[in-house]
Design a protein around this motif. Sequence first.
Motif, PDB file in Angstrom:
ATOM      1  N   GLU A 214       0.827  -1.206   0.000  1.00  0.00           N
ATOM      2  CA  GLU A 214       0.000   0.000   0.000  1.00  0.00           C
ATOM      3  C   GLU A 214       0.866   1.263   0.000  1.00  0.00           C
ATOM      4  OE1 GLU A 214      -2.086  -3.334   0.882  1.00  0.00           O
ATOM      5  OE2 GLU A 214      -0.855  -2.523   2.487  1.00  0.00           O
ATOM      6  N   THR A 215       2.038   1.221   0.621  1.00  0.00           N
ATOM      7  CA  THR A 215       2.899   2.395   0.688  1.00  0.00           C
ATOM      8  C   THR A 215       3.940   2.404  -0.426  1.00  0.00           C
ATOM      9  OG1 THR A 215       4.445   1.318   2.205  1.00  0.00           O
ATOM     10  CG2 THR A 215       2.637   2.581   3.191  1.00  0.00           C
ATOM     11  N   LEU A 216       3.966   1.352  -1.199  1.00  0.00           N
ATOM     12  CA  LEU A 216       4.939   1.240  -2.277  1.00  0.00           C
ATOM     13  C   LEU A 216       4.499   2.096  -3.461  1.00  0.00           C
ATOM     14  CD1 LEU A 216       7.548  -0.310  -2.983  1.00  0.00           C
ATOM     15  CD2 LEU A 216       6.093  -2.036  -4.047  1.00  0.00           C
ATOM     16  N   THR A 217       5.390   2.964  -3.912  1.00  0.00           N
ATOM     17  CA  THR A 217       5.078   3.814  -5.060  1.00  0.00           C
ATOM     18  C   THR A 217       6.048   3.507  -6.195  1.00  0.00           C
ATOM     19  OG1 THR A 217       6.591   5.574  -4.373  1.00  0.00           O
ATOM     20  CG2 THR A 217       4.304   5.692  -3.541  1.00  0.00           C
ATOM     21  N   ALA A 218       5.668   3.899  -7.394  1.00  0.00           N
ATOM     22  CA  ALA A 218       6.545   3.714  -8.548  1.00  0.00           C
ATOM     23  C   ALA A 218       7.858   4.450  -8.330  1.00  0.00           C
ATOM     24  CB  ALA A 218       5.843   4.200  -9.816  1.00  0.00           C
ATOM     25  N   GLU A 219       7.813   5.632  -7.746  1.00  0.00           N
ATOM     26  CA  GLU A 219       9.032   6.414  -7.506  1.00  0.00           C
ATOM     27  C   GLU A 219       9.975   5.690  -6.550  1.00  0.00           C
ATOM     28  OE1 GLU A 219      11.808   9.371  -7.979  1.00  0.00           O
ATOM     29  OE2 GLU A 219      10.041   8.946  -9.175  1.00  0.00           O
ATOM     30  N   ARG A 220       9.442   5.095  -5.493  1.00  0.00           N
ATOM     31  CA  ARG A 220      10.290   4.346  -4.550  1.00  0.00           C
ATOM     32  C   ARG A 220      10.905   3.136  -5.234  1.00  0.00           C
ATOM     33  NH1 ARG A 220       7.849   2.321   0.131  1.00  0.00           N
ATOM     34  NH2 ARG A 220       9.959   1.953   0.850  1.00  0.00           N
ATOM     35  N   ILE A 221      10.139   2.495  -6.099  1.00  0.00           N
ATOM     36  CA  ILE A 221      10.671   1.335  -6.835  1.00  0.00           C
ATOM     37  C   ILE A 221      11.808   1.784  -7.753  1.00  0.00           C
ATOM     38  CG2 ILE A 221      10.135  -0.410  -8.580  1.00  0.00           C
ATOM     39  CD1 ILE A 221       7.281  -0.508  -7.322  1.00  0.00           C
ATOM     40  N   LEU A 222      11.620   2.901  -8.434  1.00  0.00           N
ATOM     41  CA  LEU A 222      12.662   3.394  -9.332  1.00  0.00           C
ATOM     42  C   LEU A 222      13.926   3.780  -8.569  1.00  0.00           C
ATOM     43  CD1 LEU A 222      10.488   5.457 -11.832  1.00  0.00           C
ATOM     44  CD2 LEU A 222      11.515   3.198 -12.186  1.00  0.00           C
ATOM     45  N   GLU A 223      13.768   4.395  -7.407  1.00  0.00           N
ATOM     46  CA  GLU A 223      14.930   4.735  -6.583  1.00  0.00           C
ATOM     47  C   GLU A 223      15.687   3.480  -6.174  1.00  0.00           C
ATOM     48  OE1 GLU A 223      13.403   6.999  -3.300  1.00  0.00           O
ATOM     49  OE2 GLU A 223      12.910   8.726  -4.564  1.00  0.00           O
ATOM     50  N   ALA A 224      14.945   2.470  -5.732  1.00  0.00           N
ATOM     51  CA  ALA A 224      15.572   1.213  -5.326  1.00  0.00           C
ATOM     52  C   ALA A 224      16.224   0.520  -6.516  1.00  0.00           C
ATOM     53  CB  ALA A 224      14.535   0.299  -4.676  1.00  0.00           C
ATOM     54  N   THR A 225      15.570   0.575  -7.669  1.00  0.00           N
ATOM     55  CA  THR A 225      16.124  -0.051  -8.874  1.00  0.00           C
ATOM     56  C   THR A 225      17.446   0.597  -9.245  1.00  0.00           C
ATOM     57  OG1 THR A 225      13.906  -0.590  -9.667  1.00  0.00           O
ATOM     58  CG2 THR A 225      15.674  -0.602 -11.297  1.00  0.00           C
TER      59      THR A 225
END
Length: 197
Positions: A6-17
Motif C-alpha cells: 500500500e505504501t509502495l510507489t513507482a518512484e520508490r521502486i525506481l529509486e531502489a532499482t
Amino acid sequence: MAPTSETLTAERILEATEEVLRRHGPAKATVVDVARALGVSHGSVYRHFRTKAALREAVTKRWLDRTSEALAGIAADSGRAPEARLRDWLAALFEAKRRKAGDDPELFATYMVLTGESGTAVGEHIADLTGQLTAIVAAGVADGSFAAPDPAAAARAVFQATGRFHDPGYFREWELPGADDDFTAVTDLLLQGLRRI
C-alpha cells in the motif's frame, strides 16, 4: 518496519532499482533484488511495472528526464536573449552529461547498457531536447537575432553538430585537454551560422 504494497510507489521502486543497478550492474540486477531492497515481494514490484523490461525502461526514462528538466528552465527563460539561452543550454547539456559520466562511472556504465536496450525513452529524450532547442531558435527568429528559415531543422542541426559534447558514446573525450575550447569553438561557429542563415 518493511514497507507494505500500500505504501509502495513507482518512484520508490525506481529509486531502489537505481541503487540495485549501481550495486549489481544491469546484467545481474533482478526484480527480486529490487523487491528485497524494498522489503516487499517481487509481485508487489510487478504490480507497478508489468515486466523487467518495463522497469528498466522506466528507470532509464527517469535518468534521462533529469537532464531534460534541468534544461527546460533555460529554454523557457523568455527574459533572456535567445543567443544567450542557446549558449547556456548547450553548455548545461554538456556539463550535465559530463557530470553523469564522471560523478558515478558505475551507474553511467549501467545506463549506457540500458539506453542501448531502451524502447522509446531515448527517442523521447532526443525529441524533448530538440523541441527545447526549436523553441530557443524560434524565439531568436521572432526577435530577429536568428535568420533560420526553419527553426526545427536548425535545432536538429545544432543538436547533431554538438553531438560530440552530449552523445554518451564520446564520454571518454569530455575530460581531454582542449575539450572546453573545442566546445566553445563549435558553439561560436553555430551561433554565427544562425545569425547568417
